[in-house]
Write a protein that holds these residues in place. Structure first.
Motif, short mmCIF file in Angstrom:
data_model
loop_
_atom_site.label_atom_id
_atom_site.label_comp_id
_atom_site.label_asym_id
_atom_site.label_seq_id
_atom_site.Cartn_x
_atom_site.Cartn_y
_atom_site.Cartn_z
N GLY A 99 51.37 5.87 7.39
CA GLY A 99 51.60 5.29 8.71
C GLY A 99 52.89 5.85 9.32
N ALA A 100 53.03 5.56 10.62
CA ALA A 100 54.25 5.99 11.30
C ALA A 100 55.46 5.26 10.73
CB ALA A 100 54.13 5.73 12.79
N THR A 101 55.25 4.06 10.26
CA THR A 101 56.37 3.25 9.76
C THR A 101 57.09 3.97 8.62
OG1 THR A 101 55.07 1.31 10.32
CG2 THR A 101 57.00 0.94 8.93
N LEU A 104 59.08 6.88 10.04
CA LEU A 104 60.34 6.44 10.67
C LEU A 104 61.38 6.15 9.60
CD1 LEU A 104 58.88 3.95 13.32
CD2 LEU A 104 59.88 6.18 13.81
N TYR A 125 61.08 -1.15 19.69
CA TYR A 125 60.13 -1.48 18.62
C TYR A 125 60.93 -2.03 17.43
CZ TYR A 125 56.41 -1.01 15.22
OH TYR A 125 55.49 -1.27 14.25
N TYR A 128 63.14 -0.08 14.24
CA TYR A 128 64.24 0.90 14.29
C TYR A 128 65.57 0.34 13.80
CZ TYR A 128 60.96 3.01 17.73
OH TYR A 128 59.86 3.49 18.38
N ASN A 170 60.85 6.66 22.26
CA ASN A 170 59.50 6.16 22.04
C ASN A 170 58.73 6.28 23.36
OD1 ASN A 170 58.13 2.80 21.69
ND2 ASN A 170 57.19 4.74 21.15
N ASN A 174 56.41 1.16 23.50
CA ASN A 174 56.09 -0.20 23.04
C ASN A 174 57.40 -0.98 23.05
OD1 ASN A 174 55.18 -2.47 21.74
ND2 ASN A 174 54.80 -1.48 19.76
N ASP A 202 59.23 8.80 18.48
CA ASP A 202 58.10 7.99 18.05
C ASP A 202 57.01 8.13 19.11
OD1 ASP A 202 56.28 5.98 17.51
OD2 ASP A 202 57.80 4.49 17.00
N VAL A 204 53.59 7.53 18.66
CA VAL A 204 52.32 7.04 18.09
C VAL A 204 51.25 6.79 19.16
CG1 VAL A 204 53.40 6.03 16.04
CG2 VAL A 204 52.99 4.58 18.03
N TYR A 205 51.69 6.57 20.41
CA TYR A 205 50.71 6.34 21.49
C TYR A 205 50.48 7.61 22.32
CZ TYR A 205 51.58 1.54 20.10
OH TYR A 205 51.70 0.38 19.36
N SER A 233 50.59 8.60 14.59
CA SER A 233 49.85 7.65 13.75
C SER A 233 48.35 7.75 14.03
CB SER A 233 50.31 6.22 14.05
OG SER A 233 49.47 5.30 13.40
N LYS A 236 46.58 4.51 15.48
CA LYS A 236 46.41 4.30 16.93
C LYS A 236 45.28 5.19 17.45
CE LYS A 236 50.25 2.17 16.42
NZ LYS A 236 50.31 0.76 16.23
N LYS A 244 46.81 2.90 7.80
CA LYS A 244 48.20 3.30 7.55
C LYS A 244 48.32 4.78 7.19
CE LYS A 244 51.24 1.04 7.86
NZ LYS A 244 52.04 0.60 9.05
N1 PMP Z 1 55.98 2.84 16.27
C1 PMP Z 1 55.47 2.12 17.27
C2 PMP Z 1 56.10 2.21 18.62
C3 PMP Z 1 54.38 1.30 17.07
O1 PMP Z 1 53.90 0.56 18.04
C4 PMP Z 1 53.80 1.26 15.79
C5 PMP Z 1 52.56 0.44 15.61
N2 PMP Z 1 52.60 -0.51 14.81
C6 PMP Z 1 54.37 2.01 14.75
C7 PMP Z 1 55.46 2.80 15.04
C8 PMP Z 1 53.85 1.98 13.35
O2 PMP Z 1 52.68 2.67 13.19
P1 PMP Z 1 51.86 2.62 11.82
O3 PMP Z 1 50.99 1.42 11.91
O4 PMP Z 1 51.12 3.91 11.80
O5 PMP Z 1 52.85 2.50 10.72
#
Ligand code: PMP
Ligand code: GLN
Length: 385
Positions: A99-101, A104, A125, A128, A170, A174, A202, A204-205, A233, A236, A244
């Motif tokens: 996942g992006a999490t 990051l 978000y 961070y 970002n 978000n 970031d 992801v969108y 990600s 998304k 993930k």
């Molecule tokens: N960054 C942003 C701005 C997000 O909205 C999200 C969504 N949850 C994430 C990171 C994390 O993405 P992931 O579910 O792939 O870990």
């Protein structure tokens, strides 16, 4: 409680539980429609599910290479070249993440040390700031400016110091749905030129962008890309947040540092899902109309609530819509979001939680990544309030 038995201290003493976990649990408890945490309530592609199944049957069930399978890194390299004209080396500059999490976290862990300063735009978000603090970094907050949540670059310039190590971007954003423009990227390039500031972008969108606006990926700007981690990600892009699976792009030197940590955080990511996504990505129709798909959802939701007392704050990307309720009540965002969940059976996210000072603009975030029927039931409630 900041001390455990013995001498172990909490590393994040004042950290609350993520608002996404809190509001989703409250929605479940009160049997409310859940437009709080961002995730689709519709099915993902049956073809993609079939591919995962096939690869499991074909025996792709053991550890993948630490950096991700080459087939998936190859597809990502082709995609960013095609869309953004960016050249990333499949082997040295692309890494698959949980996942992006995780991307990051690992990027911050790899580059932020005690006393390093990181510029974060608020509302931010929720991941961070805790991640920066966990690694001893100091957060410098720059507030996005109302009514459209744009960056004030003069303010950013004032926050710069010789300890500035990173700026986190970002876009699409978000929770606000704002998007960066070419002018923003030029300003960013100007203020980071001749510095050793790292950009953590970031994105992801990246495909969830509306109104014919072009996504300003950092990848489009070589002078920015050379100092950037760009995070994506598949959760998304393929409506599969529970899988993930994400990725990070970075120039080799940054990626080497990233990988030193990645190997001991997850080592590698889910193998059959990587194979399935690699194959799915070979057909660009599987993601290129995502913006139109979500724009239709946004527009449908807005049409349904047109006669409500909520004021719409335009969203140009993500699957979130901010609504201003100042015509309805003076309650704080948190109180109103909780009451709306309990009494009206509709859950949302208070935007104040994304500000370190809990700035309260009487604005709630609603996720419109939902079936038409869910949006209709939610809108019916919003029109009653
Ligand atoms: N960054 C942003 C701005 C997000 O909205 C999200 C969504 N949850 C994430 C990171 C994390 O993405 P992931 O579910 O792939 O870990
Ligand atoms: N990104 C999603 C949101 O903003 C949720 C992510 C999470 O639950 N951690 O709602």
């Amino acid at each position: 409680m900041d001390k455990f038995p013995g001498s172990i201290r909490s590393k994040l003493q004042k950290q609350d539980t993520s608002i996404f976990a809190v509001m989703s649990a409250l929605a479940t408890e009160h049997n409310a429609i859940n437009l709080s945490q961002g995730f689709p309530d519709f099915d993902i592609s049956q073809k993609l599910i079939g591919l995962v199944h096939d690869y499991m049957l074909k025996g792709k069930n053991q550890y993948s290479p630490m950096v991700g399978i080459p087939e998936l890194r190859e597809q990502i390299a082709l995609k960013v070249d095609k869309i953004y004209g960016a050249k990333y080396d499949r082997d040295k500059e692309i890494n698959i993440t949980a996942g992006a999490t995780q991307a990051l976290h690992t990027a911050i862990a790899a580059t932020i040390s005690e006393e390093d300063e990181v510029i974060v735009f608020e509302p931010a978000y929720d991941a961070y700031v805790p991640l920066i603090k966990l690694h001893g970094g100091i957060v410098k907050f720059a507030e996005l400016k109302l009514p459209d949540y744009h960056i004030d670059w003069q303010e950013v310039k004032k926050l710069l110091s010789n300890r500035t190590r990173m700026i986190i971007l970002n876009t699409p954003h978000n929770p606000t749905g704002s998007v960066l423009r070419p002018e923003d990227m030029k300003e960013l390039a100007k203020i980071t030129a001749n510095s050793d500031i790292i950009i953590l972008s970031d994105e992801v969108y990246e495909h969830l962008i509306f109104d014919q606006i072009q996504h300003e990926s950092v990848c489009r700007y070589p002078e920015l890309a050379k100092r950037a981690f760009v995070v994506g990600s598949f959760g998304k892009t393929f409506h599969a947040t529970g899988w993930k699976t994400g990725f990070v792009l970075a120039p080799e030197k940054l990626m080497n540092e990233f990988r030193k940590i990645h190997q001991f955080v997850v080592f590698a990511c889910n193998t059959p899902i990587q194979y399935a996504i690699a194959e799915f990505l070979t057909d660009s129709t599987n993601y290129e109309d995502l913006g139109k798909f979500y724009q239709r959802k946004r527009d449908y939701f807005l049409k349904l609530i047109a006669d409500s007392r909520f004021k719409v704050i335009p969203s140009h990307g993500t699957y979130f819509q901010l609504l201003d309720y100042s015509n309805i009540t003076d309650e704080s965002e948190m109180d109103f979001a909780i009451r709306m969940t309990k009494e009206f059976k509709l859950a949302s996210i208070p935007v104040s939680v994304f500000y370190h000072k809990k700035t309260d603009n009487k604005v709630l975030r609603f996720c419109f990544a939902k079936k038409e029927n869910t949006l209709e039931r939610a809108a019916e409630i919003l029109c009653r309030i």
